[in-house]
Design an enzyme around this catalytic site. Structure first.
Site, PDB file in Angstrom:
ATOM      1  N   ASP A  56       0.839  -1.197   0.000  1.00  0.00           N
ATOM      2  CA  ASP A  56       0.000   0.000   0.000  1.00  0.00           C
ATOM      3  C   ASP A  56       0.877   1.251   0.000  1.00  0.00           C
ATOM      4  OD1 ASP A  56      -2.132  -1.755   0.227  1.00  0.00           O
ATOM      5  OD2 ASP A  56      -2.265  -1.533   2.410  1.00  0.00           O
ATOM      6  N   ARG A  57       0.344   2.329  -0.530  1.00  0.00           N
ATOM      7  CA  ARG A  57       1.127   3.567  -0.635  1.00  0.00           C
ATOM      8  C   ARG A  57       1.684   4.045   0.709  1.00  0.00           C
ATOM      9  NH1 ARG A  57      -0.942   9.128  -2.120  1.00  0.00           N
ATOM     10  NH2 ARG A  57      -2.917   8.093  -2.478  1.00  0.00           N
TER      11      ARG A  57
END
Length: 222
Positions: A56-57
């Site tokens: 995930d970012r």
């Protein structure tokens, strides 16, 4: 900045920083593949690198990036057969007890709200997910956890820890009452291990910056 930790003719091991997408998206966020293209344009002249998995970012850590289609197909089978060990470190709210254990839940992806829904009971479309944890230390109502992922589902670690009442620090989406100054979360994929069919040996890659947990600054959510 991201960095290449290892490279052979078949794949890279790359360390992704917090706040960076693994791949390009429709919002044109900064991403690891564009960075890698700038570092190694020669690879992109052929098939081009492609990540075998994603982070995930807001999460940092290690990723395997295939250099060619043959490597991608070969390494993808390791993921499909759960032959790759993935370890994470996290800071979570509250004091986790017992000091080690396993979490098994049912998981449903909710794309409308960009979240994962976790339950103790099976439901239509739900998949069983699991992880193991071990407490490293407690301090100031915070627990540092070592995590081994058994399955790899959308937001799995974030959602499972939040479900048991211990959201990752900074993860406001899953109930953290503290946020980081740069809107990232205290989670890092720090270790990968697998038998490499190209090197013909067990490969273990590990990177956990010594200053990582001393560098977090939090503030209460308003």
């Amino acid at each position: 900045m991201p960095s290449i930790l290892f490279e052979n003719p078949q794949y890279f091991i790359v360390d992704k920083e917090h706040g960076l997408n693994s791949e390009p998206d429709r919002h044109d966020h900064a991403n690891l593949m564009d960075w890698l293209k700038r570092q190694r344009p020669d690879i992109y002249k052929r098939w081009g690198p492609h990540p075998l998995h994603r982070l995930d970012r807001p999460v940092a850590g290690l990723l395997i990036v295939a250099k060619n289609l043959r490597a991608h197909r070969t390494l993808q089978r390791l993921f499909e057969n759960r032959r790759i060990t993935k370890m994470y470190r996290a800071l979570v709210q509250g004091l986790v007890h017992p000091s080690e254990g396993e979490l098994h839940h049912y998981h449903i992806k909710d794309p409308k709200n960009f979240k994962a829904i976790i339950s103790e009971n099976p439901a239509q479309g739900a998949l069983l997910v699991g992880l193991s944890y071990r407490v490293i230390r407690h301090f100031n109502e915070i627990t540092e956890l070592d995590l081994r992922l058994h399955t790899g589902r959308y937001h799995q670690i974030r959602a499972q820890l939040a479900f048991i009442g211990h959201p990752i620090l900074g993860d406001v989406l899953y109930g953290s009452t503290q946020m980081t100054l740069n809107n990232v979360i205290a989670l890092r994929a720090y270790k990968l291990g697998f038998y490499c069919p190209f090197e013909k040996r067990k490969m273990v890659f590990e990177y956990l910056p010594s200053e990582f947990y001393e560098s977090w600054s939090f503030k209460p959510c308003l």
